[in-house]
Design an enzyme around this catalytic site. Structure first.
Site, mmCIF file in Angstrom:
data_model
loop_
_atom_site.group_PDB
_atom_site.id
_atom_site.type_symbol
_atom_site.label_atom_id
_atom_site.label_comp_id
_atom_site.label_asym_id
_atom_site.label_seq_id
_atom_site.Cartn_x
_atom_site.Cartn_y
_atom_site.Cartn_z
ATOM 1 N N ASP A 46 0.834 -1.194 0.000
ATOM 2 C CA ASP A 46 0.000 0.000 0.000
ATOM 3 C C ASP A 46 0.872 1.248 0.000
ATOM 4 O O ASP A 46 0.583 2.230 -0.665
ATOM 5 C CB ASP A 46 -0.890 0.035 1.246
ATOM 6 C CG ASP A 46 -2.079 -0.908 1.104
ATOM 7 O OD1 ASP A 46 -2.150 -1.588 0.067
ATOM 8 O OD2 ASP A 46 -2.910 -0.956 2.028
ATOM 9 N N ALA A 47 1.960 1.177 0.787
ATOM 10 C CA ALA A 47 2.828 2.353 0.891
ATOM 11 C C ALA A 47 3.478 2.644 -0.465
ATOM 12 O O ALA A 47 3.568 3.790 -0.887
ATOM 13 C CB ALA A 47 3.891 2.121 1.954
ATOM 14 N N SER A 59 -13.041 6.807 -3.623
ATOM 15 C CA SER A 59 -11.917 6.429 -2.802
ATOM 16 C C SER A 59 -11.643 7.608 -1.862
ATOM 17 O O SER A 59 -12.328 8.611 -1.930
ATOM 18 C CB SER A 59 -10.791 6.186 -3.786
ATOM 19 O OG SER A 59 -9.648 5.882 -3.135
ATOM 20 N N LYS A 79 -14.235 12.883 8.516
ATOM 21 C CA LYS A 79 -15.252 13.391 7.592
ATOM 22 C C LYS A 79 -15.854 14.666 8.161
ATOM 23 O O LYS A 79 -16.132 14.724 9.374
ATOM 24 C CB LYS A 79 -16.375 12.361 7.422
ATOM 25 C CG LYS A 79 -15.898 11.033 6.859
ATOM 26 C CD LYS A 79 -16.984 9.972 6.879
ATOM 27 C CE LYS A 79 -16.397 8.637 6.408
ATOM 28 N NZ LYS A 79 -17.300 7.506 6.607
ATOM 29 N N LYS A 121 -10.592 3.176 9.866
ATOM 30 C CA LYS A 121 -10.684 2.794 8.463
ATOM 31 C C LYS A 121 -10.565 1.278 8.421
ATOM 32 O O LYS A 121 -9.517 0.714 8.740
ATOM 33 C CB LYS A 121 -9.559 3.446 7.659
ATOM 34 C CG LYS A 121 -9.635 3.142 6.173
ATOM 35 C CD LYS A 121 -8.636 3.997 5.419
ATOM 36 C CE LYS A 121 -8.823 3.902 3.917
ATOM 37 N NZ LYS A 121 -8.608 2.566 3.380
ATOM 38 N N LYS A 139 -3.498 7.351 7.438
ATOM 39 C CA LYS A 139 -3.003 5.973 7.453
ATOM 40 C C LYS A 139 -2.072 5.720 8.631
ATOM 41 O O LYS A 139 -1.297 6.591 9.011
ATOM 42 C CB LYS A 139 -2.235 5.692 6.148
ATOM 43 C CG LYS A 139 -3.096 5.698 4.886
ATOM 44 C CD LYS A 139 -4.004 4.505 4.865
ATOM 45 C CE LYS A 139 -4.518 4.157 3.486
ATOM 46 N NZ LYS A 139 -3.580 3.515 2.598
ATOM 47 N N GLU A 192 -18.315 -1.391 4.827
ATOM 48 C CA GLU A 192 -17.202 -2.301 4.578
ATOM 49 C C GLU A 192 -17.542 -3.726 5.011
ATOM 50 O O GLU A 192 -18.018 -3.937 6.130
ATOM 51 C CB GLU A 192 -15.991 -1.788 5.378
ATOM 52 C CG GLU A 192 -14.662 -2.241 4.864
ATOM 53 C CD GLU A 192 -14.141 -1.384 3.708
ATOM 54 O OE1 GLU A 192 -14.876 -0.494 3.203
ATOM 55 O OE2 GLU A 192 -13.000 -1.628 3.290
HETATM 56 S S1 IVH Z 1 -15.823 6.641 3.654
HETATM 57 C C1 IVH Z 1 -16.689 9.014 -0.238
HETATM 58 N N1 IVH Z 1 -15.240 5.379 5.861
HETATM 59 O O1 IVH Z 1 -11.635 2.999 2.343
HETATM 60 C C2 IVH Z 1 -15.864 8.225 0.708
HETATM 61 N N2 IVH Z 1 -14.374 4.513 3.839
HETATM 62 O O2 IVH Z 1 -9.697 4.362 0.707
HETATM 63 C C3 IVH Z 1 -16.527 6.997 1.152
HETATM 64 N N3 IVH Z 1 -13.099 2.448 4.107
HETATM 65 O O3 IVH Z 1 -13.486 2.827 -0.608
HETATM 66 C C4 IVH Z 1 -15.670 6.157 2.000
HETATM 67 N N4 IVH Z 1 -13.330 2.276 6.278
HETATM 68 O O4 IVH Z 1 -13.700 0.901 1.097
HETATM 69 C C5 IVH Z 1 -15.078 5.418 4.533
HETATM 70 N N5 IVH Z 1 -14.841 4.325 7.876
HETATM 71 C C6 IVH Z 1 -14.699 4.372 6.573
HETATM 72 C C7 IVH Z 1 -13.965 3.393 5.883
HETATM 73 C C8 IVH Z 1 -13.819 3.507 4.508
HETATM 74 C C9 IVH Z 1 -12.830 1.726 5.198
HETATM 75 C C10 IVH Z 1 -12.639 2.109 2.763
HETATM 76 C C11 IVH Z 1 -13.683 2.164 1.690
HETATM 77 C C12 IVH Z 1 -13.193 3.176 0.697
HETATM 78 C C13 IVH Z 1 -11.726 3.148 0.971
HETATM 79 C C14 IVH Z 1 -11.059 4.417 0.516
#
Ligand code: IVH
Length: 705
Positions: free
Chosen positions: A43-44, A92, A298, A126, A322, A182
C-alpha cells in the site's frame, strides 16, 4: 532519467514518459489488488507512486493523461458477475500520512469554504475490508454491489443477503436508501476459516481482507453463507430523503435502522481532537479483533459536505489518516532470481518465516541489484550504503496486505564470512547473457523467446484479464500447456484445436483437472476471443512500457491493426513522419515509442505477431463521444464576486462537468460568468460578443440552483 528522479528535476519529455510508466504501473497494481485479490506491491508503494504521479501532474498540468491514475478508483469489475452501474459513484479517499497532512487537510477545507473557525469532523477507524453498496427500496434490500471501478461494480446481491449484519428489511427508512460500508472478517473467524480450508485441501487466504473479498465474490452464494463475513455501515449513496443534518446523526440513524456501525466513531471539534482520537484508535488497534489501516475524518455538517463536493475520485470533505507501515526482523536465508515477461531479473528474498502485522512472511522483494548493493539508480546511497547479504539479519516491512519488502539490515548481526551478493549476469532460466542497459535499474535476460521464463510469462500476460482473458486458461493452465509443448507462443493457443484435431479433446480431458465439459468449454472460450478489440491485442503483446492505458492510446490513434502495424514497421527511432506521429500522441513518450518501434523491428517478434493476427478478427477502435453536460468542452471564465460559492468551488464544479476554466477572456472563451464588481473582463467579453451570465444563471445552466 530514472524512476527515482525527483519530479521537479524531470524535463518535459521525461515527465511525459514517467506519467505513462506510472499510469501503467498503477493500472497493473490496481488490477492485481482489486480484480484478482492478489496484491503485487505494498500500500505504501502504491501511495508513493500515486503521490509521484500527482506531483508530476501538478508541475505539467497539460501532460495529464486521459487515463490519469489520479482519476481512477480501484479497477474494472471482473467478468464473472453481472454489472451494476452505481447511481452515485463510489469513491476512494485521499490519504494523510502525518499530523501535518491532517492539519493541512483541515485548513484546506476551511479555505475552500471561506471559514476561519475550526470545522467539526467525525473520526472513525478505516476498516481493511472491501466496500459494498446496499440498495433498499421501500425498506427491502434489492441490490448489493461491490465498488468495482467506482462507476460500475459487481452484482453480489445473493451473497450479501447471506451476511447476518445486513438486514433484509428496514423499518421507517427512506423510500430509496443506498447504505455503504465495509465487508470484513475478524481475526478469529479468519484463522478458523484458514484452518478449515487447509483441512479440506481448499485455498487458504493471506489475510482477512483477501478472505473477505474471496468469500463475498463467490458465484455460489451458499459458499458465502458458510463464511463468517461482517459489515460496518459508514456512508450512503442515493437517498430519497436526507438521513440527518450531520455525519454523526446519519451514522446514528443507520444504527437505529439495524446496521452495525463502528463504536469508535466520534465527533471532533478541531485538529487536536482529531489527532487525539487517531492515537486512541491506534492504541486499540491490536486488540480490536479486526484489521484497520488508519482513521477516516469526515466533515460532520452535511450541508458543508455537499458544498465541498468531490475531486475526480475523492471527496474534499474526507481523508484517510493511514497508520505507519509494520516492521519485523528476521534472517535472510537466500536470494532467488525470478525472470519476468520482459526478461527482467527480479531478486526475491527467502526469509526465515516471521509475523509482520499478523501475517506470516517468508518472501519479500529486493527490487534490483542496486537496491541489494545499497544504492539508488543514480548511485546515491540508500540505507546509508549498507548492502544486503545472504545470512543477514534484515528488517521486513509491509503496509496493509501486500508483497513485503526488505527495508534495512543490521550490520552488528552480520555473520562472519559473508560476501557481497553477486548479481547474476547470466539468465538462470536459459543461460543467455543478462545485461543492464544504460539508465536502466534492471538487468534483463537477452534470450527473448528462447528463454522459457520469458515465454511463459508472456503467455500468462497474454491470457490475463486485461488482455485476452480466456475463460479456463489462466496462469496454471498456460504453464502446464507450455511444459507439455502444446503452446510456445500466443498464436499456438488459437491453433491448438487445429493442430491436434479431434483427438485434442480426448487428450485434454484425459489430463488431470480436465473433464469433457471443461475441455469443450475451453475451446469455445478460445474461439470466442478471436474477435477482439485492438487495444486488448496491443496490450496483450506485452511490449515493454506499453500498459493497458498506453495500449488504449495507441489503439485510439491508429484505429486498426493494419494501420498500427504499418506505422510501427515503417517508423525509425528518432526521425521521420511515422516517429513524429507516434510521439505526438498525448501520453506517449520517447521511451515507450522506442520500445514499440523496436518490438516491430525484431524479426522473430514480427513473425510471431503475424501468426497471431492471422488467427484473429481484430475490432477497430472508435473514440468515445464526449457529449453530455451543457458545458462540456466549453471554455468558461469566472469574474467578479461569487456569492454562493468560492472561486475554487466554482472552478471545480465546472471542470467536473467537462468545461475548461480559464483566467482570461479571449476569442476562445465560450461563456463568462460575471458576479458583482466584474470589470475589464466583462467589458472585453461584451466587445467580443461572448455570452455573459450571472451566478444564478450559471447555477441554472448546470442544474444546481
Ligand atoms: S468513507 C466518499 N469510511 O476505504 C468516501 N471509507 O480508501 C466513502 N473504508 O473505498 C468512503 N473504512 O472501502 C469510509 N470508515 C470508513 C472506511 C472507509 C474503510 C474504505 C472504503 C473506501 C476506501 C477508501
Amino acid at each position: 532519467m530514472g524512476r527515482d528522479t525527483a519530479p521537479e528535476e524531470l524535463s518535459r519529455e521525461e515527465a511525459r514518459a514517467e506519467l505513462a510508466r506510472l499510469s501503467a504501473e498503477l493500472a497493473r497494481a490496481n488490477a492485481a489488488y482489486h480484480t484478482e485479490d492478489a496484491p503485487e506491491i505494498t500500500d505504501a508503494e502504491y501511495d508513493a507512486l500515486k503521490r509521484r504521479n500527482a506531483a508530476i501532474e501538478a508541475r505539467f498540468p497539460d501532460l495529464k493523461r486521459a487515463d490519469s491514475p489520479s482519476d481512477v478508483v480501484g479497477a474494472a469489475p471482473s467478468e464473472t458477475f453481472s454489472k451494476v452501474r452505481h447511481r452515485v459513484r463510489m469513491l476512494s479517499l485521499g490519504n494523510a500520512f502525518s499530523d501535518e497532512d491532517v492539519a493541512d487537510f483541515a485548513k484546506s477545507v476551511g479555505r475552500y469554504l471561506g471559514r476561519e473557525a475550526p470545522i467539526a469532523f467525525t473520526a472513525e477507524p478505516k476498516i481493511d475490508g472491501l466496500s459494498l453498496s446496499l440498495r433498499y427500496e421501500g425498506g427491502r434490500l434489492v441490490q448489493a454491489a461491490t465498488r468495482g471501478d467506482g462507476q460500475e461494480g459487481e452484482n453480489v446481491t445473493a451473497n450479501a443477503r447471506t451476511i447476518s449484519d445486513i438486514p433484509d428489511t428496514l423499518n421507517s427508512a427512506p423510500e430509496v436508501l443506498e447504505v455503504r460500508g465495509e465487508v470484513y472478517m475478524t481475526h478469529a473467524d479468519f484463522a478458523a476459516l484458514n484452518e478449515r480450508q487447509a483441512e479440506q485441501g481448499g485455498k487458504t487466504f493471506a489475510n482477512p481482507r483477501n478472505a473477505a473479498a474471496g468469500s463475498l465474490r463467490q458465484l455460489d452464494a451458499e459458499i458465502t453463507r458458510s463464511r463468517p463475513l461482517r459489515f460496518f455501515a459508514y456512508a450512503w449513496g442515493e437517498v430519497s430523503a436526507p438521513l440527518a443534518d450531520t455525519q454523526m446523526g446519519a451514522i446514528e440513524r443507520l444504527g437505529a435502522l439495524g446496521f452495525s456501525t463502528n463504536p469508535l466513531t466520534r465527533v471532533c471539534a478541531d485538529t487536536d481532537e482529531m489527532l487525539a482520537h487517531y492515537r486512541d484508535i491506534e492504541s486499540q488497534r491490536a486488540t480490536l479483533g479486526y484489521d484497520i489501516d488508519g482513521v477516516v475524518y469526515k466533515v460532520d455538517d452535511l450541508t458543508l459536505q455537499e458544498r465541498l463536493g468531490f475531486r475526480s475520485t475523492t471527496p474534499r470533505w474526507a481523508i484517510a489518516h493511514k497508520f505507519p507501515a509494520e516492521l519485523a526482523w528476521t534472517r535472510l536465508e537466500a536470494i532467488d532470481i525470478q525472470v519476468g515477461r520482459t526478461g527482467a531479473l527480479s531478486p526475491v528474498a527467502r526469509l526465515s518465516p516471521v509475523t509482520v502485522g499478523g501475517v506470516v512472511v517468508s518472501n519479500a522483494t529486493l527490487h534490483n541489484e542496486d537496491y541489494i548493493a545499497g544504492q539508488d539508480a543514480n548511485g546515491q546511497p540508500i540505507r546509508e550504503g549498507r548492502d544486503i547479504r545472504v545470512g543477514d539479519w534484515v528488517q521486513v516491512y509491509r503496509a496493509g496486505d501486500v508483497i513485503p519488502k526488505i527495508a534495512d539490515v543490521d550490520l552488528s548481526q552480520r555473520p562472519d564470512g559473508t560476501k557481497p551478493y553477486a548479481f547474476p549476469t547470466i539468465c538462470p532460466e536459459c543461460g543467455s547473457e543478462a545485461v543492464r542497459e544504460e539508465g536502466d535499474a534492471v538487468r534483463r535476460c537477452t534470450g527473448g523467446l528462447i528463454c522459457p521464463a520469458q515465454a511463459v510469462e508472456k503467455l500468462k500476460h497474454f491470457v490475463g484479464r486485461s488482455a485476452f482473458d480466456i475463460e479456463g486458461l489462466g496462469s496454471k493452465q498456460v504453464e502446464q500447456f507450455y511444459r507439455d509443448d502444446w503452446i510456445a507462443e500466443p498464436a499456438d493457443i488459437f491453433t491448438l484445436k487445429k493442430r491436434y484435431g479431434p483427438g485434442c479433446l480426448t487428450q485434454l480431458k484425459n489430463r488431470e483437472g480436465w473433464g469433457e465439459k471443461s475441455a469443450e468449454n475451453l475451446f469455445d472460450a478460445i474461439d470466442e476471443r478471436r474477435k477482439i478489440a485492438l487495444n486488448r491485442v496491443i496490450f496483450a503483446l506485452g511490449i515493454r512500457h506499453v500498459g493497458e492505458a498506453a495500449a488504449g492510446l495507441l489503439a485510439g490513434h491508429y484505429g486498426t491493426w493494419e494501420a498500427f502495424e504499418a506505422a510501427m514497421a515503417g517508423a525509425e527511432i528518432g526521425e521521420g513522419a511515422a516517429w513524429d506521429d507516434l510521439n505526438a500522441i498525448d501520453g506517449v513518450g520517447k521511451v515507450m515509442a522506442a520500445s514499440v518501434v523496436t518490438a516491430f523491428h525484431q524479426e522473430a517478434e514480427r513473425a510471431s505477431m503475424a501468426r497471431l493476427v492471422a488467427e484473429l478478427d481484430i475490432q477497430e477502435v472508435r473514440r468515445p463521444d464526449t457529449e453530455g453536460s451543457p458545458v462540456a468542452g466549453k471554455t468558461v471564465v469566472f469574474t467578479g464576486t461569487l456569492e454562493k460559492m468560492t472561486r475554487a468551488e466554482a472552478k471545480a464544479r465546472a471542470e467536473a462537468l467537462g468545461a475548461k476554466v480559464s483566467g482570461s477572456v479571449s476569442a476562445k472563451t465560450d461563456l463568462l460568468v460575471a458576479g458583482p464588481g466584474a470589470g475589464s473582463k466583462a467589458k472585453k467579453a461584451a466587445d467580443l460578443g461572448i455570452e455573459t451570465i450571472d451566478e444564478d444563471g450559471w447555477l441554472d445552466l448546470i442544474g444546481a440552483s
